[in-house]
Enzyme design. Structure first.
Site, PDB file in Angstrom:
ATOM      1  N   GLU A 163      14.002  -4.202   1.888  1.00  0.00           N
ATOM      2  CA  GLU A 163      12.514  -3.504   2.141  1.00  0.00           C
ATOM      3  C   GLU A 163      12.799  -2.208   3.325  1.00  0.00           C
ATOM      4  O   GLU A 163      13.475  -2.594   4.141  1.00  0.00           O
ATOM      5  CB  GLU A 163      12.474  -4.932   2.620  1.00  0.00           C
ATOM      6  CG  GLU A 163      10.431  -4.585   2.320  1.00  0.00           C
ATOM      7  CD  GLU A 163      10.198  -4.592   0.526  1.00  0.00           C
ATOM      8  OE1 GLU A 163      10.301  -3.162   0.009  1.00  0.00           O
ATOM      9  OE2 GLU A 163      10.857  -5.587  -0.084  1.00  0.00           O
ATOM     10  N   THR A 214      14.133   0.442   3.581  1.00  0.00           N
ATOM     11  CA  THR A 214      15.160   0.676   4.232  1.00  0.00           C
ATOM     12  C   THR A 214      15.534   2.633   3.182  1.00  0.00           C
ATOM     13  O   THR A 214      16.649   3.277   3.129  1.00  0.00           O
ATOM     14  CB  THR A 214      16.205   0.521   2.704  1.00  0.00           C
ATOM     15  OG1 THR A 214      15.558  -0.077   2.117  1.00  0.00           O
ATOM     16  CG2 THR A 214      16.712  -1.199   4.076  1.00  0.00           C
ATOM     17  N   ASP A 215      14.266   2.635   2.112  1.00  0.00           N
ATOM     18  CA  ASP A 215      14.534   3.737   1.843  1.00  0.00           C
ATOM     19  C   ASP A 215      14.316   4.805   2.042  1.00  0.00           C
ATOM     20  O   ASP A 215      14.803   6.479   2.057  1.00  0.00           O
ATOM     21  CB  ASP A 215      13.092   3.554   0.236  1.00  0.00           C
ATOM     22  CG  ASP A 215      12.029   3.490   0.739  1.00  0.00           C
ATOM     23  OD1 ASP A 215      11.736   3.241   1.457  1.00  0.00           O
ATOM     24  OD2 ASP A 215      11.331   3.590  -0.499  1.00  0.00           O
ATOM     25  N   GLY A 272       0.875  -4.313  -3.654  1.00  0.00           N
ATOM     26  CA  GLY A 272       2.153  -4.652  -3.123  1.00  0.00           C
ATOM     27  C   GLY A 272       3.304  -3.964  -3.806  1.00  0.00           C
ATOM     28  O   GLY A 272       4.271  -4.359  -3.801  1.00  0.00           O
ATOM     29  N   SER A 291       3.016  -1.466  -6.412  1.00  0.00           N
ATOM     30  CA  SER A 291       3.366   1.053  -6.560  1.00  0.00           C
ATOM     31  C   SER A 291       2.243   0.791  -7.472  1.00  0.00           C
ATOM     32  O   SER A 291       2.501   1.851  -8.518  1.00  0.00           O
ATOM     33  CB  SER A 291       4.080   0.176  -7.439  1.00  0.00           C
ATOM     34  OG  SER A 291       5.396   0.555  -6.254  1.00  0.00           O
ATOM     35  N   SER A 292       0.878   0.132  -7.586  1.00  0.00           N
ATOM     36  CA  SER A 292      -0.155   0.874  -8.727  1.00  0.00           C
ATOM     37  C   SER A 292       0.147   2.149  -8.192  1.00  0.00           C
ATOM     38  O   SER A 292      -0.047   3.085  -8.697  1.00  0.00           O
ATOM     39  CB  SER A 292      -1.468  -0.108  -7.809  1.00  0.00           C
ATOM     40  OG  SER A 292      -1.554   0.291  -6.044  1.00  0.00           O
ATOM     41  N   GLU A 309       2.429  11.838  -2.820  1.00  0.00           N
ATOM     42  CA  GLU A 309       2.424  10.915  -2.363  1.00  0.00           C
ATOM     43  C   GLU A 309       2.905  11.397  -0.393  1.00  0.00           C
ATOM     44  O   GLU A 309       1.611  10.660   0.310  1.00  0.00           O
ATOM     45  CB  GLU A 309       3.229   9.229  -2.799  1.00  0.00           C
ATOM     46  CG  GLU A 309       2.549   8.667  -2.009  1.00  0.00           C
ATOM     47  CD  GLU A 309       2.343   7.336  -3.068  1.00  0.00           C
ATOM     48  OE1 GLU A 309       2.561   7.140  -3.519  1.00  0.00           O
ATOM     49  OE2 GLU A 309       2.968   5.322  -2.185  1.00  0.00           O
ATOM     50  N   ASP A 362       9.819   3.570  -5.018  1.00  0.00           N
ATOM     51  CA  ASP A 362       8.735   3.045  -5.950  1.00  0.00           C
ATOM     52  C   ASP A 362       8.817   3.677  -7.204  1.00  0.00           C
ATOM     53  O   ASP A 362       8.625   3.644  -8.053  1.00  0.00           O
ATOM     54  CB  ASP A 362       7.137   2.673  -5.072  1.00  0.00           C
ATOM     55  CG  ASP A 362       7.045   1.656  -4.134  1.00  0.00           C
ATOM     56  OD1 ASP A 362       7.941   0.701  -3.921  1.00  0.00           O
ATOM     57  OD2 ASP A 362       6.364   2.249  -3.574  1.00  0.00           O
ATOM     58  N   TYR A 388       2.185   0.778   8.100  1.00  0.00           N
ATOM     59  CA  TYR A 388       2.532   0.943   7.522  1.00  0.00           C
ATOM     60  C   TYR A 388       3.397   2.238   8.233  1.00  0.00           C
ATOM     61  O   TYR A 388       4.316   2.323   8.683  1.00  0.00           O
ATOM     62  CB  TYR A 388       2.315   1.556   6.199  1.00  0.00           C
ATOM     63  CG  TYR A 388       4.518   1.870   4.753  1.00  0.00           C
ATOM     64  CD1 TYR A 388       5.377   0.928   4.564  1.00  0.00           C
ATOM     65  CD2 TYR A 388       4.157   3.388   5.606  1.00  0.00           C
ATOM     66  CE1 TYR A 388       6.144   1.813   3.985  1.00  0.00           C
ATOM     67  CE2 TYR A 388       5.299   3.726   4.398  1.00  0.00           C
ATOM     68  CZ  TYR A 388       6.213   2.955   3.782  1.00  0.00           C
ATOM     69  OH  TYR A 388       7.610   2.996   2.875  1.00  0.00           O
TER      70      TYR A 388
HETATM   71  C1  GLA Z   1       6.412   1.387  -0.013  1.00  0.00           C
HETATM   72  C2  GLA Z   1       6.683   2.770   0.240  1.00  0.00           C
HETATM   73  C3  GLA Z   1       7.904   2.520   0.240  1.00  0.00           C
HETATM   74  C4  GLA Z   1       9.431   1.477   0.607  1.00  0.00           C
HETATM   75  C5  GLA Z   1       8.251  -0.334   0.366  1.00  0.00           C
HETATM   76  C6  GLA Z   1       9.155  -1.346   1.617  1.00  0.00           C
HETATM   77  O1  GLA Z   1       6.256   0.017  -1.186  1.00  0.00           O
HETATM   78  O2  GLA Z   1       6.329   3.354  -0.212  1.00  0.00           O
HETATM   79  O3  GLA Z   1       8.494   3.707   0.259  1.00  0.00           O
HETATM   80  O4  GLA Z   1       9.108   1.924   2.092  1.00  0.00           O
HETATM   81  O5  GLA Z   1       7.131  -0.189   0.927  1.00  0.00           O
HETATM   82  O6  GLA Z   1      10.165  -1.387   1.044  1.00  0.00           O
END
Ligand code: GLA
Length: 390
Positions: free
Chosen positions: A34, A36-37, A124, A126-127, A160, A172, A221
């Site tokens: 989480e 990390t992306d 959370g 990813s809608s 996005e 996502d 965030y």
């Molecule tokens: C959201 C973001 C992702 C990622 C996560 C946390 O879902 O869209 O890119 O950063 O939070 O891991």
């Protein structure tokens, strides 16, 4: 899925007078890895059985009509509108994808597009990526093109980041587009190389929604991302490591005095999380689900304590989950600050787990948590290739 698609085609026909072409994209849950992306790190999400359906038909003019069957609302754009960017309306997501596809060089006529879905919003799961990828697949069908996975994911992320204005990473969009049923995906967010990993047959992935809303486009965030980037910039200038992905805990320690305490803690989470994802992959390949569960629990503590991205409701849900028979691991999933937990549970204990967690959570704060027992599903490209979207 079929029922949902038929209903959306019906709504499209009623509104625009044509049946149109159907595309769809799932939601996702992240098992581990989480925040990390966006530092080029490692993640391990899977697609789940909630979907956005997009139905598209061409227009003779160059206007773009976006109709949300969920909201019963329509918004119209002409190409020039797309240059203005974010309006704060839901239509920013599909309009941003149209903008990003055009930037990618894809040419398309005006269109009527109907969107509908059953992805829980603000949970959370990813809608937003689901809407983006479904829209990208629909417009590609209209344009009679099919871009490769990396391009689809990257252009949806650009929508996005640059159009909607949310500073999310690539996880996502990539998994929603590229997942394969029965497999979790370990993605290297720097190279975009990935591994498809089997989950043992005798476990279930149970998602528990705390019902506390989270929003990636606003607030915390973005703050966390800024804190991370500040730490990353110090490590870059001091030690020449381009991304946190390349840094060790010793590197971070060497730079401790040069960054705010918050940045140090956030970077510590990311460096340890990358190591946990690597180990989680090994655990899955070795069939060691117990170790996988332990890593989830460690990941939760790290996101809670070092990344400060949990909340009381989520911590309580994890605590309740871990006290249940058959629960192998539990943690917060997604962007944080609310949303859902993800739990790995022995298959034959899953139903009892759901009832017990719901009861204990409701006794604690009076809120009934939605629970979903999931299996890894196909992403949008696999759905399109298998004709699953029609
Ligand atoms: C959201 C973001 C992702 C990622 C996560 C946390 O879902 O869209 O890119 O950063 O939070 O891991």
């Amino acid at each position: 899925m079929k029922v949902q698609n038929e209903a959306v085609v019906g709504a499209h026909q009623e509104r625009f007078g044509e049946r149109g072409t159907v595309a769809m994209a799932p939601a996702r849950v992240n098992l581990i890895g989480e925040h990390t992306d966006y530092t080029g790190g490692l993640v391990m999400p899977m697609a789940i059985g909630f979907h956005t359906t997009a139905v598209i038909s061409p227009r003779q003019d160059d206007r773009m009509f976006f109709f949300s069957a969920n909201y019963g609302e329509e918004k119209t754009f002409v190409s020039a509108d797309l240059e203005r960017g974010r309006t704060g309306h839901w239509s920013d997501y599909p309009a941003g994808v149209a903008w990003s596809l055009a930037k990618e060089g894809v040419r398309f006529s005006g269109f009527n597009l109907t969107l509908a879905g059953d992805v829980p919003l603000g949970a959370g799961l990813s809608s937003s990526a689901s809407v983006e990828v479904a829209t990208a697949m629909a417009i590609q069908a209209l344009a009679e093109t099919s871009l490769p996975l990396k391009t689809v994911a990257t252009l949806c992320r650009r929508a996005e980041n640059e159009y909607v204005g949310a500073k999310s990473g690539i996880m996502d969009q990539f998994v929603v587009a590229g997942a394969i049923a029965h497999r979790a995906m370990m993605l290297d967010c720097r190279s975009l190389e990935f591994d498809l990993l089997p989950l043992p047959e005798d476990v279930r992935v149970v998602i528990v929604n705390s019902m506390v809303k989270h929003a990636v486009a606003t607030g915390e965030y973005g703050n966390r991302r800024d804190e991370v980037e500040e730490g990353q910039a110090v490590i870059r200038s001091e030690l020449g490591r381009e991304l946190l992905r390349d840094a060790s805990l010793a590197d971070l320690e060497a730079c401790r005095d040069k960054m705010p305490a918050a940045s140090f803690a956030r970077c510590k989470h990311i460096i340890t999380e990358n190591a946990r994802v690597t180990e989680a992959r090994e655990a899955l390949l070795a069939g060691d689900v117990k170790r996988f569960g332990e890593l989830m629990v460690e990941a939760h503590a790290s996101l809670r304590d070092d990344f400060a991205a949990s909340c009381a409701e989520i911590d309580r849900l994890v605590e309740i989950a871990l006290a249940q028979p058959g629960c192998i691991g539990a943690r917060i999933t997604g962007g944080g600050f609310g949303g859902c937990t993800v739990n790995v549970v022995e298959a034959d204990a899953a139903d009892a787990f759901v009832s017990a967690v719901q009861l204990a959570y409701e006794q604690w704060n009076g809120i009934k948590a939605d629970c979903f027992v999931c299996a890894p599903e196909d992403g949008a490209l696999a759905l399109a290739a298998n004709g699953g979207a029609v």
